[in-house]
Design a protein around this motif. Structure first.
Motif: not given
Length: 143
Positions: A123-133
């Protein structure tokens, strides 16, 4: 210290702490006491993140929450690749490991999500992709 406030095209030295929706800390510049330098208007920050910084001055602190799309983006299925397991002969492929691939223009890190007999899912997405921060920022200096 000056009394400058953050405007479009400002450069800012600030501490940034990121928290996940469960309240756990994801990252913080305070760990190594090295504030980050950010430049508004250079496309490195989302417009929603930049908007939260406008009007702040040195010494100001602010906490705000951004949806995934405005933080590190949504998970992009095109950034998940299946790599032939034989490509991992030197380094064993383990779920959760971060691997780096050399691409034209530099290196790109990926997280191993799954390993089977034939392939490794990276998975080359940013590790925090898909998350509310939730971001907590402390402005050190407006440059």
């Amino acid at each position: 210290m000056s009394n400058k406030t953050v405007v479009n095209d400002s450069s800012i030295m600030m501490h940034i702490t990121m928290k996940l929706s469960d309240g756990s800390a994801a990252d913080s510049t305070k760990v190594n006491n090295k504030p980050a330098k950010v430049n508004l208007g250079d496309q490195s920050l989302s417009p929603a993140f930049e908007a939260q910084l406008l009007g702040l001055s040195a010494g100001d602190s602010k906490e705000f929450t951004l949806a995934a799309a405005d933080a590190f983006g949504e998970v992009n299925p095109d950034n998940i690749h299946y790599v032939d397991r034989t490509k991992f002969s030197e380094t064993p492929a383990e779920v959760g490991s971060i691997v780096t691939f050399t691409q034209p223009g530099g290196e790109i890190p990926g997280i191993i999500r799954e390993v089977n007999d034939l392939s490794v899912t990276v998975d080359f997405n940013h590790p925090l992709a898909g998350q509310e921060i939730t971001f907590a920022v402390d402005v050190v200096e407006v440059l």
